[in-house]
Design a protein around this motif. Structure first.
Motif, PDB file in Angstrom:
ATOM      1  N   VAL A  16       6.992  -2.286  -0.333  1.00 24.77           N
ATOM      2  CA  VAL A  16       6.582  -2.704   1.014  1.00 24.77           C
ATOM      3  C   VAL A  16       5.294  -1.992   1.413  1.00 24.77           C
ATOM      4  O   VAL A  16       4.332  -2.619   1.879  1.00 24.77           O
ATOM      5  CB  VAL A  16       7.708  -2.396   2.037  1.00 24.77           C
ATOM      6  CG1 VAL A  16       7.227  -2.709   3.439  1.00 24.77           C
ATOM      7  CG2 VAL A  16       8.961  -3.188   1.706  1.00 24.77           C
ATOM      8  N   VAL A  17       5.287  -0.681   1.189  1.00 22.53           N
ATOM      9  CA  VAL A  17       4.151   0.126   1.625  1.00 22.53           C
ATOM     10  C   VAL A  17       2.874  -0.289   0.888  1.00 22.53           C
ATOM     11  O   VAL A  17       1.796  -0.410   1.483  1.00 22.53           O
ATOM     12  CB  VAL A  17       4.483   1.617   1.390  1.00 22.53           C
ATOM     13  CG1 VAL A  17       3.248   2.464   1.530  1.00 22.53           C
ATOM     14  CG2 VAL A  17       5.570   2.064   2.342  1.00 22.53           C
ATOM     15  N   SER A  18       2.999  -0.525  -0.437  1.00 23.95           N
ATOM     16  CA  SER A  18       1.825  -0.933  -1.207  1.00 23.95           C
ATOM     17  C   SER A  18       1.307  -2.275  -0.724  1.00 23.95           C
ATOM     18  O   SER A  18       0.093  -2.484  -0.622  1.00 23.95           O
ATOM     19  CB  SER A  18       2.164  -1.035  -2.698  1.00 23.95           C
ATOM     20  OG  SER A  18       2.592   0.198  -3.185  1.00 23.95           O
ATOM     21  N   SER A  19       2.235  -3.203  -0.435  1.00 25.67           N
ATOM     22  CA  SER A  19       1.786  -4.513   0.063  1.00 25.67           C
ATOM     23  C   SER A  19       1.080  -4.350   1.404  1.00 25.67           C
ATOM     24  O   SER A  19       0.052  -4.987   1.660  1.00 25.67           O
ATOM     25  CB  SER A  19       2.961  -5.475   0.241  1.00 25.67           C
ATOM     26  OG  SER A  19       3.967  -5.244  -0.685  1.00 25.67           O
ATOM     27  N   LEU A  20       1.631  -3.491   2.253  1.00 25.66           N
ATOM     28  CA  LEU A  20       0.982  -3.235   3.547  1.00 25.66           C
ATOM     29  C   LEU A  20      -0.443  -2.761   3.341  1.00 25.66           C
ATOM     30  O   LEU A  20      -1.376  -3.223   4.002  1.00 25.66           O
ATOM     31  CB  LEU A  20       1.749  -2.150   4.318  1.00 25.66           C
ATOM     32  CG  LEU A  20       2.991  -2.596   5.101  1.00 25.66           C
ATOM     33  CD1 LEU A  20       3.648  -1.390   5.752  1.00 25.66           C
ATOM     34  CD2 LEU A  20       2.594  -3.619   6.166  1.00 25.66           C
ATOM     35  N   ALA A  21      -0.612  -1.823   2.397  1.00 25.76           N
ATOM     36  CA  ALA A  21      -1.945  -1.278   2.157  1.00 25.76           C
ATOM     37  C   ALA A  21      -2.890  -2.352   1.664  1.00 25.76           C
ATOM     38  O   ALA A  21      -4.092  -2.297   1.895  1.00 25.76           O
ATOM     39  CB  ALA A  21      -1.858  -0.135   1.138  1.00 25.76           C
ATOM     40  N   LYS A  22      -2.346  -3.346   0.950  1.00 29.44           N
ATOM     41  CA  LYS A  22      -3.197  -4.399   0.386  1.00 29.44           C
ATOM     42  C   LYS A  22      -3.410  -5.540   1.367  1.00 29.44           C
ATOM     43  O   LYS A  22      -4.243  -6.398   1.145  1.00 29.44           O
ATOM     44  CB  LYS A  22      -2.565  -4.951  -0.886  1.00 29.44           C
ATOM     45  CG  LYS A  22      -2.692  -4.029  -2.083  1.00 29.44           C
ATOM     46  CD  LYS A  22      -2.181  -4.744  -3.343  1.00 29.44           C
ATOM     47  CE  LYS A  22      -1.323  -3.830  -4.182  1.00 29.44           C
ATOM     48  NZ  LYS A  22      -0.447  -4.527  -5.090  1.00 29.44           N
ATOM     49  N   GLY A  23      -2.630  -5.621   2.425  1.00 30.00           N
ATOM     50  CA  GLY A  23      -2.800  -6.717   3.370  1.00 30.00           C
ATOM     51  C   GLY A  23      -1.457  -7.162   3.918  1.00 30.00           C
ATOM     52  O   GLY A  23      -1.031  -6.691   4.958  1.00 30.00           O
ATOM     53  N   GLY A  24      -0.772  -8.036   3.228  1.00 27.64           N
ATOM     54  CA  GLY A  24       0.490  -8.551   3.756  1.00 27.64           C
ATOM     55  C   GLY A  24       1.662  -8.212   2.866  1.00 27.64           C
ATOM     56  O   GLY A  24       1.483  -7.812   1.714  1.00 27.64           O
ATOM     57  N   VAL A  25       2.840  -8.340   3.386  1.00 31.00           N
ATOM     58  CA  VAL A  25       4.041  -8.026   2.619  1.00 31.00           C
ATOM     59  C   VAL A  25       4.642  -9.332   2.081  1.00 31.00           C
ATOM     60  O   VAL A  25       4.883 -10.273   2.835  1.00 31.00           O
ATOM     61  CB  VAL A  25       5.073  -7.300   3.500  1.00 31.00           C
ATOM     62  CG1 VAL A  25       6.322  -7.005   2.694  1.00 31.00           C
ATOM     63  CG2 VAL A  25       4.474  -6.024   4.058  1.00 31.00           C
ATOM     64  N   ASN A  26       4.858  -9.355   0.773  1.00 27.76           N
ATOM     65  CA  ASN A  26       5.482 -10.513   0.155  1.00 27.76           C
ATOM     66  C   ASN A  26       6.982 -10.234   0.019  1.00 27.76           C
ATOM     67  O   ASN A  26       7.429  -9.629  -0.949  1.00 27.76           O
ATOM     68  CB  ASN A  26       4.839 -10.751  -1.215  1.00 27.76           C
ATOM     69  CG  ASN A  26       5.379 -12.010  -1.869  1.00 27.76           C
ATOM     70  OD1 ASN A  26       6.472 -12.478  -1.527  1.00 27.76           O
ATOM     71  ND2 ASN A  26       4.622 -12.554  -2.798  1.00 27.76           N
ATOM     72  N   TYR A  27       7.747 -10.692   1.006  1.00 31.92           N
ATOM     73  CA  TYR A  27       9.164 -10.331   1.025  1.00 31.92           C
ATOM     74  C   TYR A  27       9.933 -10.973  -0.125  1.00 31.92           C
ATOM     75  O   TYR A  27      10.879 -10.389  -0.656  1.00 31.92           O
ATOM     76  CB  TYR A  27       9.804 -10.704   2.374  1.00 31.92           C
ATOM     77  CG  TYR A  27       9.339  -9.782   3.470  1.00 31.92           C
ATOM     78  CD1 TYR A  27       9.849  -8.480   3.549  1.00 31.92           C
ATOM     79  CD2 TYR A  27       8.388 -10.172   4.390  1.00 31.92           C
ATOM     80  CE1 TYR A  27       9.406  -7.603   4.529  1.00 31.92           C
ATOM     81  CE2 TYR A  27       7.940  -9.316   5.376  1.00 31.92           C
ATOM     82  CZ  TYR A  27       8.445  -8.033   5.451  1.00 31.92           C
ATOM     83  OH  TYR A  27       8.008  -7.171   6.403  1.00 31.92           O
ATOM     84  N   ALA A  28       9.507 -12.167  -0.532  1.00 35.32           N
ATOM     85  CA  ALA A  28      10.198 -12.834  -1.642  1.00 35.32           C
ATOM     86  C   ALA A  28      10.089 -11.968  -2.898  1.00 35.32           C
ATOM     87  O   ALA A  28      11.085 -11.696  -3.579  1.00 35.32           O
ATOM     88  CB  ALA A  28       9.587 -14.206  -1.889  1.00 35.32           C
ATOM     89  N   GLU A  29       8.861 -11.478  -3.187  1.00 35.00           N
ATOM     90  CA  GLU A  29       8.644 -10.668  -4.382  1.00 35.00           C
ATOM     91  C   GLU A  29       9.478  -9.393  -4.323  1.00 35.00           C
ATOM     92  O   GLU A  29      10.099  -8.983  -5.310  1.00 35.00           O
ATOM     93  CB  GLU A  29       7.156 -10.325  -4.472  1.00 35.00           C
ATOM     94  CG  GLU A  29       6.701  -9.881  -5.839  1.00 35.00           C
ATOM     95  CD  GLU A  29       5.244  -9.427  -5.815  1.00 35.00           C
ATOM     96  OE1 GLU A  29       4.383 -10.236  -5.395  1.00 35.00           O
ATOM     97  OE2 GLU A  29       4.994  -8.266  -6.193  1.00 35.00           O
TER      98      GLU A  29
END
Lengths: 408, 408
Positions: free
Chosen positions: B178-191
């Motif tokens: 979650v945190v890495s996705s946040l840092a990159k932009g959006g959170v991919n909950y499916a992944e």
């Protein structure tokens, strides 16, 4: 979460490259070993062949790298440490004169053969000298592993091979020193004499004083509080003498072998041989596979190079058989053949000589490919012949105090 | 002659860098372990401190490199494999619910503490989130080693710690996702859901089916011709499951631990635990020393950073004590403290989270230095407290079938 190499790669669902390499090398080695055992061939040859197959020449699953090189080096160091643990200094003394003769003739004949064939092939003088020097090498680990798995390390012939390999390494070191100086311009005889004196002095010192020193230190080591203190001492001595050996210029494996020998007597009643064996069992496949991975078949696009590689390989086998065999002839034909074949594998030692030649611009890529082929091929060829030559011998090695595996 | 790393360096009388690194790391670790044992402190802390001293911060004899990272990873993988070999799946089931609670509270409280203090210190939101994520980590190897050396791995509290560490790793993986996705932009909950399902599925599969599968395969493995076939199978399973774990995103050590657990029952009457221990004895010092070597004192030139590092470290200790302690409170105060302290070391897992944050530009060099300090410091602090908290417990671990070292 993912440990990686404490590296910076973000590797969430990507898999760990280190573990991929370890897994593929280990499992490929052991699958091949199993197949070779079923074909009644030595496992060692299978493990090297596994390296050829998973390496850049065929499947390109794994490539030689600093990491595989490091694991390989640690693996062969532990192997020679283990062999040393089963070899007392007196075992080597007793065969010292014969081993010396085997080593000397096993150096002269291959050098002359290698030098002559390269000149005849129209290569330069310095290239011929380097190929000759690479043909002098002996990769004793391969033979030691084959004989160890057959339980034959305590045979007189095995000990002559081990002793000769140590002497061979020192002679090879001196030849390499002379040859490298030639490639750079002039030969510094003073420097080479110092190296020779250091190498011989180091070896004799450990052989003559090592065991006694270890016996004297042992009670103090056992009083240490650190867990498994004697094992820790053994590992430290192994790494330490291997390191010192490289400062002198001798191969690290010679230092590890001497460390094992110094401990052989005192470790007999301990679990150390068994524990060193477990470490070797894990690490050695990386050594064997890494040798196979060195093979570069793309160097053989032209027919002349292929023919030369095959000729050099045949001469590499014959020259050790003739040289070492002649030196061992008084022991009878069978033992002479056993000893000659035991000295055939060039393995990592031959590869290193070729690499030094390449780095000094003394050999070109084609000649380097030829030596690489010879080093890997001799290492693959020798084990099956060794297994055949030794097959009628009785297992003579003491089982370790602790059974190797109760269940298998 | 000199094997080197099969590299091109001409290294006649220069010494082998690899062996220098191995020797210095191993001997420094063991010297420090001896000193710590004499001071009645756990050897583990000494070995980590040895890393600080020989590392770039103090003597700069050895620096962390791909090689030390690789040895370190193999070392901790073998440690967790060994711990797994001494842990049957049923041992973990029995404490499953408690371990789950310990893990969940041991994730929430440290995350909140870390996040809050960083915000209060005026850092960015994303930096605060990353430091929080790093505080969630648990480096179970450190605690396992301390308890293993005390012969206490079979205690109920030890098993709760092990189980909680596995769950903690999966939770940490999700948070990091979650945190890495946040840092990159959006959170991919499916992944992230898929990752979660895979991680949980993999763990449960091995726990529930692993041991049975191993028992079924064993007779066939023992019939193989390859030497030490069951040991080879064990090593392969260890490397294989560690590798699979990393493909899923779980730590390699979790895979190794599960592999050990799958083998625990069937390996009991074999020599495998003893052999895995020998390998661990050789490789583990590289893990411990490598952790210490990560410390970068030059990041602490200004006083604010020093203060923040100390505050974060104190909160890191307190938050696990409070979170995990609260979850374990029904077991009594002493066990709650034991479990809380067992979860304190952040070690390599915290360092990896910080490295990912750095690589995503989510934390700056100063915050990275703070997390690094916290990770190393918690790992150094916990062992002495653990030793004290557990000192009245009776040794409960079965001695392996084969005595560890007959002589020491």
């Amino acid at each position: 979460m993912h440990i990686g190499e404490f590296g910076l790669a973000l590797a969430l669902p990507e898999g760990d490259k280190l573990l991929f390499t370890l897994f593929v090398m280990f499992v490929a080695a052991k699958l091949a070993a199993e197949i070779f055992e079923r074909l009644k061939q030595p496992a060692v040859a299978g493990e090297i062949l596994a390296g050829v197959i998973i390496g850049p020449s065929v499947l390109a699953l794994v490539a030689p790298s600093e990491l595989t090189g490091a694991l390989s080096e640690i693996g062969v160091i532990f192997l020679l440490f283990l062999v040393g643990l089963e070899t007392k200094p007196a075992d080597i003394f007793r065969v010292g004169a014969r081993a010396m003769l085997v080593a000397v003739l096993g150096v002269i004949v291959p050098f002359v053969f290698g030098y002559a064939v390269m000149l005849a092939w129209g290569q330069t003088q310095i290239e011929a000298i380097f190929v000759g020097a690479a043909m002098v090498a002996t990769s004793v680990g391969i033979t030691a592993r084959v004989l160890g798995q057959m339980g034959l390390l305590s045979l007189e012939t095995s000990r002559i091979i081990l002793g000769a390999a140590v002497i061979d390494d020192i002679l090879g070191l001196l030849i390499l020193g002379v040859v490298s100086s030639l490639a750079k311009g002039g030969v510094n005889y003073a420097e080479i004499s110092v190296t020779a004196a250091l190498a011989v002095g180091f070896t004799l010192l450990i052989i003559f004083v090592g065991a006694r020193a270890v016996n004297r230190i042992r009670p103090r080591v056992e009083k240490l509080r650190v867990g498994q203190s004697y094992l820790v001492f053994g590992f430290s001595l192994c790494l330490g003498l291997a390191l010192v050996a490289t400062y002198i210029g001798v191969a690290a494996i010679i230092g590890a072998f001497l460390a094992g020998m110094a401990l052989a007597e005192s470790a007999e009643d301990t679990d150390m041989p068994h524990q060193a064996e477990a470490v070797t069992e894990f690490l050695l496949p990386f050594f064997l596979v890494n040798i196979g991975m060195q093979l570069k078949l793309d160097a053989f696009l032209n027919r002349s190079a292929i023919v030369l590689a095959i000729v050099v390989t045949i001469l590499a086998v014959l020259s050790k058989l003739i040289g070492c065999g002649a030196a061992a002839w008084p022991l009878g034909r069978k033992k002479a053949m056993q000893i000659g074949m035991g000295m055939v594998p060039r393995g990592e030692v031959g590869i290193v000589v070729a690499q030094i030649g390449l780095s000094l611009n003394a050999v070109d890529a084609a000649a380097y490919g030829v030596v690489l082929f010879m080093a890997v091929a001799t290492t693959l060829i020798a084990p099956p012949f060794l297994a055949r030559l030794f097959k009628d011998e009785q297992r003579v090695d003491q089982e370790p105090v602790v059974p190797i595996t109760p269940i298998s």
